[in-house]
Design a protein around this motif. Structure first.
Motif, PDB file in Angstrom:
ATOM      1  N   MET A  94       0.806  -1.220   0.000  1.00 53.22           N
ATOM      2  CA  MET A  94       0.000   0.000   0.000  1.00 53.22           C
ATOM      3  C   MET A  94       0.843   1.276   0.000  1.00 53.22           C
ATOM      4  O   MET A  94       0.306   2.376  -0.113  1.00 53.22           O
ATOM      5  CB  MET A  94      -0.930   0.020   1.216  1.00 53.22           C
ATOM      6  CG  MET A  94      -2.052  -0.996   1.158  1.00 53.22           C
ATOM      7  SD  MET A  94      -3.253  -0.563  -0.135  1.00 53.22           S
ATOM      8  CE  MET A  94      -3.938   0.951   0.532  1.00 53.22           C
ATOM      9  N   GLN A 101       3.067   2.860  -2.064  1.00 50.16           N
ATOM     10  CA  GLN A 101       3.055   3.788  -3.193  1.00 50.16           C
ATOM     11  C   GLN A 101       1.695   4.450  -3.359  1.00 50.16           C
ATOM     12  O   GLN A 101       1.603   5.639  -3.673  1.00 50.16           O
ATOM     13  CB  GLN A 101       3.463   3.073  -4.472  1.00 50.16           C
ATOM     14  CG  GLN A 101       3.773   4.000  -5.630  1.00 50.16           C
ATOM     15  CD  GLN A 101       4.880   5.000  -5.290  1.00 50.16           C
ATOM     16  OE1 GLN A 101       5.934   4.621  -4.785  1.00 50.16           O
ATOM     17  NE2 GLN A 101       4.629   6.277  -5.545  1.00 50.16           N
ATOM     18  N   LYS A 102       0.626   3.690  -3.148  1.00 52.01           N
ATOM     19  CA  LYS A 102      -0.713   4.252  -3.265  1.00 52.01           C
ATOM     20  C   LYS A 102      -0.927   5.346  -2.234  1.00 52.01           C
ATOM     21  O   LYS A 102      -1.474   6.425  -2.546  1.00 52.01           O
ATOM     22  CB  LYS A 102      -1.758   3.158  -3.092  1.00 52.01           C
ATOM     23  CG  LYS A 102      -3.196   3.676  -3.175  1.00 52.01           C
ATOM     24  CD  LYS A 102      -4.215   2.565  -3.003  1.00 52.01           C
ATOM     25  CE  LYS A 102      -5.644   3.118  -3.076  1.00 52.01           C
ATOM     26  NZ  LYS A 102      -6.654   2.057  -2.915  1.00 52.01           N
ATOM     27  N   ASN A 134       1.000   8.502  -3.167  1.00 46.66           N
ATOM     28  CA  ASN A 134       0.335   9.241  -4.244  1.00 46.66           C
ATOM     29  C   ASN A 134      -0.903   9.983  -3.742  1.00 46.66           C
ATOM     30  O   ASN A 134      -1.169  11.122  -4.138  1.00 46.66           O
ATOM     31  CB  ASN A 134      -0.053   8.278  -5.369  1.00 46.66           C
ATOM     32  CG  ASN A 134       1.151   7.702  -6.087  1.00 46.66           C
ATOM     33  OD1 ASN A 134       2.237   8.279  -6.054  1.00 46.66           O
ATOM     34  ND2 ASN A 134       0.970   6.563  -6.737  1.00 46.66           N
ATOM     35  N   ALA A 166      -7.626   4.776   2.718  1.00 53.31           N
ATOM     36  CA  ALA A 166      -6.517   3.886   2.338  1.00 53.31           C
ATOM     37  C   ALA A 166      -5.647   3.530   3.540  1.00 53.31           C
ATOM     38  O   ALA A 166      -4.988   2.483   3.544  1.00 53.31           O
ATOM     39  CB  ALA A 166      -5.672   4.540   1.251  1.00 53.31           C
TER      40      ALA A 166
END
Length: 383
Positions: free
Chosen positions: A83, A85-86, A89, A113
């Motif tokens: 998780m 990189q998500k 971003n 997230a």
């Protein structure tokens, strides 16, 4: 262009010391009603408190680069690998939110997230968003004129160049003054070269008739920003709500909805639509205008001053001054001419000592938290 306006030696980084340094800076500003619109810093509370006291009407923005790096470092340690990189971003999206409605939507997506990482969410909310979101999230910083500066990277780059000139921290005051003077001379030379480019060099995208009142009177950087903004005309038209007017509020340059009006009516972009910051193309002080006192400027004296200045300039300066006078007299035409010397556009200067610290170099600092994390985990996850 980056330019140092002063240097200060402080005994420690406390509020009282910053009070003294900022007070000296304030004395450099001759007019009492002039103050910096924006001061960009890291989250250093002593400095931030001093800014509130010395420049109470100034907006204190925080460096987005350092904030993103610090949050990403926490993400590297506390968020599951699949998780990371998500989340990074989504955090950047939160920082770049164009308005408050979009900010809330992006924040909800970010928190969703990170629903299984309560400590990380608590850190982001308590350390950054709750106390400081107005100082770095674009939904709020786009409301002030910061001229596109949202990070302290330019200051750190200038500081690094100065430290290279000083070589180490054991020099006497005379050695330090010499290094500071050399640093300023280099900056002045770079600024003058930039001014000359604005006089003599026109990019292909700047040759449009809509820029005819701006060429040679505003910086190339300003025309480039306007040229890029013109690409949004077909999307936003003259709708201010759709435009957002970011370029007008942050840089005092015509935004897409303004440019749409000029293109529709077929008139060039007027010079007075550009803030004076972008019109500064000389290191000389402008002539004083007495119209505020009810008297018009004596043109005979002004013309004599122009001739006196013209005779004292070198060939490059004379061409620059002639270009300005020509454009004033004949605004519909152009006095563009090639540079006196061919400009080298290919190749670069090799630095034999690249990556090597100067001998005896002993100017150190404590690494930031994200630098410790990157050293331990590597930077393979990206930003």
């Amino acid at each position: 262009m980056t330019f140092d306006v002063g240097f200060a030696y402080m005994e420690s980084e406390k509020t009282d010391n910053y009070h003294w340094a900022l007070g000296k800076l304030k004395q450099l500003i001759t007019k009492q009603d002039i103050f910096p619109r924006v001061i960009l810093t890291d989250r250093e509370f002593a400095l931030m408190n001093a800014i509130k006291d010395i420049f109470p009407h100034t907006t204190n923005m925080l460096c987005t680069w350092h904030i993103i790096k610090n949050v990403n470092a926490r993400c590297t340690v506390q968020i599951p690998k699949d998780m990371k990189q998500k989340v990074k971003n989504l955090w950047r999206d939160v920082v770049e939110s164009p308005d408050e409605v979009e900010y809330q939507q992006r924040l909800n997506a970010f928190q969703q997230a990170c629903v299984n990482s309560s400590n990380f969410v608590e850190y982001v909310n308590n350390t950054w968003l709750a106390p400081h979101k107005e100082q770095f999230v674009e939904a709020w910083t786009n409301r002030v004129m910061h001229l596109g500066n949202t990070t302290t990277n330019r200051v750190e780059s200038a500081h690094w160049r100065l430290k290279k000139m000083l070589e180490h921290s054991k020099g006497d005051l005379c050695k330090c003054l010499e290094g500071m003077n050399d640093n300023i001379r280099l900056e002045v030379d770079k600024i003058k070269k930039s001014f000359q480019k604005s006089f003599y060099y026109t990019e292909k995208t700047h040759s449009s008739p809509f820029f005819q009142y701006l060429r040679n009177f505003v910086s190339r950087a300003a025309i480039t920003l306007i040229s890029d903004e013109m690409e949004r005309i077909d999307i936003v038209g003259t709708n201010k709500n759709l435009c957002g007017c970011k370029l007008r509020s942050t840089c005092e340059l015509p935004c897409a909805c303004e440019l749409s009006g000029y293109t529709t009516s077929g008139v060039p972009i007027p010079l007075d639509s550009v803030h004076g910051h972008w019109k500064k193309l000389t290191m000389e002080e402008p002539l004083e205008d007495d119209t505020e006192d009810g008297y018009e400027l004596d043109m005979s004296n002004a013309m004599e001053a122009i001739w006196t200045r013209f005779r004292s300039l070198d060939i490059v300066g004379k061409r620059a001054l002639k270009s300005k006078v020509f454009e004033l007299a004949y605004p519909a035409s152009s006095s563009l001419c090639p540079p006196p010397e061919k400009i080298k556009t290919r190749g670069g200067v090799k630095n034999k000592n690249k990556g090597k610290a100067p001998k005896g170099y002993d100017v150190y600092r404590d690494p930031s938290y994200f630098e410790h994390v990157e050293r331990e985990y590597g930077d393979s996850q990206g930003d």
